[in-house]
Design a protein around this motif. Sequence first.
Motif, mmCIF file in Angstrom:
data_model
loop_
_atom_site.group_PDB
_atom_site.id
_atom_site.type_symbol
_atom_site.label_atom_id
_atom_site.label_comp_id
_atom_site.label_asym_id
_atom_site.label_seq_id
_atom_site.Cartn_x
_atom_site.Cartn_y
_atom_site.Cartn_z
ATOM 1 N N ASN A 39 -42.792 21.358 41.086
ATOM 2 C CA ASN A 39 -42.991 20.841 39.574
ATOM 3 C C ASN A 39 -42.341 22.274 39.121
ATOM 4 O OD1 ASN A 39 -44.089 18.647 38.996
ATOM 5 N ND2 ASN A 39 -45.992 19.515 39.251
ATOM 6 N N LEU A 40 -42.011 22.905 39.631
ATOM 7 C CA LEU A 40 -41.412 24.355 39.112
ATOM 8 C C LEU A 40 -40.126 24.207 39.571
ATOM 9 C CD1 LEU A 40 -41.618 27.484 39.465
ATOM 10 C CD2 LEU A 40 -41.001 27.499 41.931
ATOM 11 N N ALA A 41 -39.714 23.418 39.893
ATOM 12 C CA ALA A 41 -37.853 23.197 40.160
ATOM 13 C C ALA A 41 -37.199 22.541 38.243
ATOM 14 C CB ALA A 41 -37.571 22.112 40.634
ATOM 15 N N LEU A 42 -38.281 21.386 38.245
ATOM 16 C CA LEU A 42 -38.237 20.359 36.803
ATOM 17 C C LEU A 42 -38.582 21.884 35.724
ATOM 18 C CD1 LEU A 42 -40.823 17.637 37.768
ATOM 19 C CD2 LEU A 42 -38.066 17.627 37.453
ATOM 20 N N GLU A 43 -39.833 22.225 35.852
ATOM 21 C CA GLU A 43 -39.289 23.899 34.707
ATOM 22 C C GLU A 43 -38.637 24.511 34.883
ATOM 23 O OE1 GLU A 43 -42.454 27.591 34.483
ATOM 24 O OE2 GLU A 43 -43.173 26.282 35.252
ATOM 25 N N LYS A 44 -37.708 24.788 36.220
ATOM 26 C CA LYS A 44 -36.762 26.086 35.938
ATOM 27 C C LYS A 44 -34.761 25.200 35.799
ATOM 28 C CE LYS A 44 -39.321 29.769 36.977
ATOM 29 N NZ LYS A 44 -39.187 30.371 36.460
ATOM 30 N N GLN A 45 -35.692 23.797 35.522
ATOM 31 C CA GLN A 45 -34.389 22.615 35.040
ATOM 32 C C GLN A 45 -33.498 23.102 36.335
ATOM 33 O OE1 GLN A 45 -31.954 23.474 31.755
ATOM 34 N NE2 GLN A 45 -33.836 21.993 30.624
ATOM 35 N N ALA A 46 -34.020 23.032 37.688
ATOM 36 C CA ALA A 46 -33.224 23.088 38.767
ATOM 37 C C ALA A 46 -32.287 21.713 38.795
ATOM 38 C CB ALA A 46 -33.902 23.236 40.035
ATOM 39 N N PHE A 47 -33.376 21.049 38.310
ATOM 40 C CA PHE A 47 -32.313 19.626 38.697
ATOM 41 C C PHE A 47 -33.820 18.390 37.636
ATOM 42 C CE2 PHE A 47 -34.718 19.704 42.573
ATOM 43 C CZ PHE A 47 -36.585 19.182 41.815
ATOM 44 N N PRO A 48 -33.440 17.535 37.284
ATOM 45 C CA PRO A 48 -34.452 16.943 35.869
ATOM 46 C C PRO A 48 -35.396 15.901 36.567
ATOM 47 C CG PRO A 48 -32.225 15.685 35.889
ATOM 48 C CD PRO A 48 -31.528 17.171 36.367
ATOM 49 N N GLY A 49 -34.832 14.980 37.371
ATOM 50 C CA GLY A 49 -35.786 14.941 38.357
ATOM 51 C C GLY A 49 -35.467 14.100 39.858
ATOM 52 N N CYS A 50 -36.761 13.455 40.159
ATOM 53 C CA CYS A 50 -35.966 13.403 42.227
ATOM 54 C C CYS A 50 -36.629 12.521 42.546
ATOM 55 C CB CYS A 50 -36.256 14.602 42.739
ATOM 56 S SG CYS A 50 -37.634 15.500 43.156
ATOM 57 N N ASN A 51 -36.550 11.705 43.826
ATOM 58 C CA ASN A 51 -37.124 10.880 44.493
ATOM 59 C C ASN A 51 -37.499 12.112 45.539
ATOM 60 O OD1 ASN A 51 -38.715 7.782 44.467
ATOM 61 N ND2 ASN A 51 -37.085 8.547 43.200
ATOM 62 N N VAL A 52 -38.872 12.060 46.025
ATOM 63 C CA VAL A 52 -39.813 12.711 47.346
ATOM 64 C C VAL A 52 -40.124 11.222 48.462
ATOM 65 C CG1 VAL A 52 -41.383 14.617 48.539
ATOM 66 C CG2 VAL A 52 -40.005 14.910 46.415
ATOM 67 N N LEU A 53 -39.594 11.616 49.753
ATOM 68 C CA LEU A 53 -40.607 10.629 50.420
ATOM 69 C C LEU A 53 -40.598 11.349 52.296
ATOM 70 C CD1 LEU A 53 -39.315 6.798 51.563
ATOM 71 C CD2 LEU A 53 -39.362 8.882 53.456
ATOM 72 N N VAL A 54 -41.995 11.331 52.327
ATOM 73 C CA VAL A 54 -41.652 11.601 53.609
ATOM 74 C C VAL A 54 -42.138 11.138 54.961
ATOM 75 C CG1 VAL A 54 -43.505 13.700 55.226
ATOM 76 C CG2 VAL A 54 -43.300 14.265 52.703
ATOM 77 N N ALA A 55 -41.651 10.820 56.126
ATOM 78 C CA ALA A 55 -42.281 10.043 57.416
ATOM 79 C C ALA A 55 -43.123 10.556 58.374
ATOM 80 C CB ALA A 55 -40.646 8.993 57.296
ATOM 81 N N LYS A 56 -43.022 10.195 58.691
ATOM 82 C CA LYS A 56 -43.860 10.994 60.614
ATOM 83 C C LYS A 56 -44.237 9.937 61.091
ATOM 84 C CE LYS A 56 -46.631 14.855 61.771
ATOM 85 N NZ LYS A 56 -47.348 14.085 63.049
ATOM 86 N N ASP A 57 -44.205 10.256 62.436
ATOM 87 C CA ASP A 57 -44.191 9.286 63.902
ATOM 88 C C ASP A 57 -44.237 7.793 63.201
ATOM 89 O OD1 ASP A 57 -44.912 11.929 64.693
ATOM 90 O OD2 ASP A 57 -46.523 11.249 64.457
#
Length: 940
Positions: A612-630
């Motif tokens: 949300n900080l990155a979106l606020e600063k317009q580092a990018f307009p949107g993204c996908n975040v996926l986390v996989a563990k074990d």
Amino acid sequence: MKRLLFFFISFFAFLFSATAQVDLEKLMFHPWVDSVFQSLSPDRRIAQLVWVDVTGGDDVATQVEVARLVKEWGVGGVIFFQSDPERLARLVNYYQSVAQTPLLVSMDAEWGVGMRLPGIIPFPYNMMMGASANPELIKAATTEMAHQMKRLGIQISLAPACDINTQPLNPIIGMRAFGESPRLVTDCSVAYMQGLQANGILAVAKHYPGHGDTQTDSHFTLPLLPYSRQRLDSVELYPFRQLVENGIGAVMTAHLNVPELDPDPGIPSSLSSRIVENILRKEWNYKGLILTDAMNMQGAQSYGEPGDIEVKALKAGNDVVEFPSDPVSAIRVIKKAVEQNILTQEEIDRKCRRVLAAKLWAGLDHRQPVNTGNLIRDLNTPSAELAKRKLIEDALTLLENHHNLLPLTRLDTLKIATLSVGEETLTPFQQMLANFAATDHFNLREGFSSDELEILKKRLNGYNLVIAGIHSLYESKTRRSMQVGNMQRMRTNRPYGVTDELEALTDYLSQEKQTVMVCFGSPYGLGELRTRVKPAGLIMAYQNDPLVQELAAQLIFGAIGARGKLPVTIGNIYRAGDGIPFEKVNRLKYTIPEEAGVDSYRLTSQIDSVVNLALEKQAFPGCNVLVAKDGNVIFHKAYGFHTYEKIVPSRRDDLYDLASVTKICGGLPAVMKLYDEGKIDPDQFVSAYFPDWKSRLFHPSNKSDITLRELYAHQSGLIPFLGFWKKTAQEGRLLSRWYTIEPDERHSLCVAQGIYLDKRFLKTVFRDIRKSPLKNRGKYVYSDLPFVITPRLVENVSGADFQQLLETSFYKPLGAPTLTYLPLRKFSPDRMVPTENDQYYRRQQLQGTVHDESAAVLGGISGNAGLFASANDLAKLMQMYLQQGNYGGIQFLKATTLQEFNRVQFPQNNNRRGLGFDKPLLNNQSVKPEDAYPTRLASP
């Protein structure tokens, strides 16, 4: 001294309440019980034995009446049914505040408070718990149920149902039973009880002496159990006796006619002293609370008038009468019975003390109001969801698996159609299936016609696997009937919802198609299907819960194993205990962070904060975040929009330009496969595989002795990059000698939508690389050029098309359809996230064509860039690497190959690189945190 003694006694009672076994007789003369008892008038002692129902909805008049019964008459308990969590909590606080004596608050919550309250996690039905046959998981689930109840100010759960369902047409029990085996039902019931009572919630064994073998419903009539005492002892009574011996806190008596136990014609078991007092109290020496089923049911009222039947119930040995038709009248009639010596004051007093002992055990001697802050969050904890998940996983039952079709492995050979029957929109089942492979989705509404079936058949042509979810077999006739407001409605010849059209569909799928069928409903419903041929795969999933649907989909692909056993017999098709086991294959599993030992709230809040900080600063307009563990996908979320104009929201199935991640997802796997097959040697000269670099008589090469190991460890001396595209433009304008706006035989290299490059430019690319200078050979200098030449090198060695080799060897078998070059050939542009509004080369917003200029002039297919993928499909390839080349039961690459390419190649040169793979700094753990690469938390 007395206060100190009272403290120790209270503390002992508190400790005792935290154990699974309950003995109320030990608490009946506790100082608190004695004090409260002495404060009660004879009328209020009677009222403690009367519990009333509460509707927690908008019926204010009823709620006012309940408050009057609590305040003016002193009824002993309230039983909540439909409500919402906040309103229930407020009502509990209000009723307790006006009660002279603390109220026992109970709920008929067989699968948790979510059975009654919207927005709260519901747990599996008893039958699904029985399919798991796993007492520890049942205990874990009921532990969570207990926590939910405590949070709401509830002290008693009117569960478990210990009925042994040996009658498929039972109109009231069905899915509420753990199964048809006395041993299984007992083991599950004891575990269920232990989870509740070890956490301070009184459990109630019901419906004594056993409602499982009836074809009528005690709500409407008096069901008959016409069996011998030997049969009753070995079947119906067996779990109740075992629960009594294991210290269950309460038993609920049902309205049943059991002539063998009481020959008095037409007497309900709830009103029979032979069945209640003689067996429970005297024969079994039961020391807990005995309460009736609702006294407003026809099974009780068939034996007498309101008031009179409550007297009979208490005289029979019950301590509590539930739901009298008229509570005030019942209290008055009971009082009159005492005056007439039909009931003695001693009997009333003893029952009253037992009720007060239950209140003490439940902690009502120090009652606290329910805190309504964060209520929903506290009721829907990750630990509750995890307990539910584990129980469902253990319960899903595989009944057919022809030729070991499941778990599905050769995904590259399958063209899959998913079908949901009984649901008109995309289901959680279908959505989860799409996480594993390319699928096309179809739906048939409940009650579909023959014409609709014929249309579907035509649409399924060309698919060699159909995965069908049957959502229209009723989970429970009782539940379905209650939903339509008519308990009689389902009393038909085919009460589980099977139609001729559904039979025709299942016949077609089983005979004409390779089909995996999943039944999200009652196993008895399966017995109504007169299907001539069994499907290739058949899974009994028991209920149409969204999480059940998701986990059933994961079972099909082997992300979880098959362990469930059928808890009941299905006609002459399947026997109780049937179930085909298989172990999971190592595919990514979709679950919650807690399963991987990660805190959901912390993980989500921290990722949200950064993004949300990155979106606020317009580092990018949107993204996908996926986390996989074990091997578990524990987080996947889409944020923001495709562009800063905020028109198209990001979605989890969006495709992204992978940019330089292409190097280890496109170029490198192809090279590793050739190494795996012994077709290349890292210490051989590149020129042996890429003839452009060979020295010729009039064309000497400065690259003829570079080895593959040097090349992919980035110490061959190649310069970082070459701006090939600049030769095709002049003063910012594309040269017409190279470009056209439409493709033709010569202009086949698409550099962006509507811009096509002459394929002869490829010669310029490879000539420039051949002629490029070498600098700093033997030292680490990163270069794009090794991966620019990789596709040509791979094709030279393999004789196969580079893109085709990757798709057939990796992407399709992985079930990663979005992992692809040239995505516009396969997917709609609106699924692709734009990368840049290019104002210096292609003069357009790039969407679906590669951003990297070097890859663009190669037509979008390069080893350094050009791949697109969704986050989910990219994760599959990464997980295959982590699993040493194995994924979904397929060994894509040898473990030794991964180990060789992933090790540091030239540590003596202070070069951290593997072959193709980047690595942390060699001294990463010892440098300052700000100097670490990429972070000291990264493993070697």
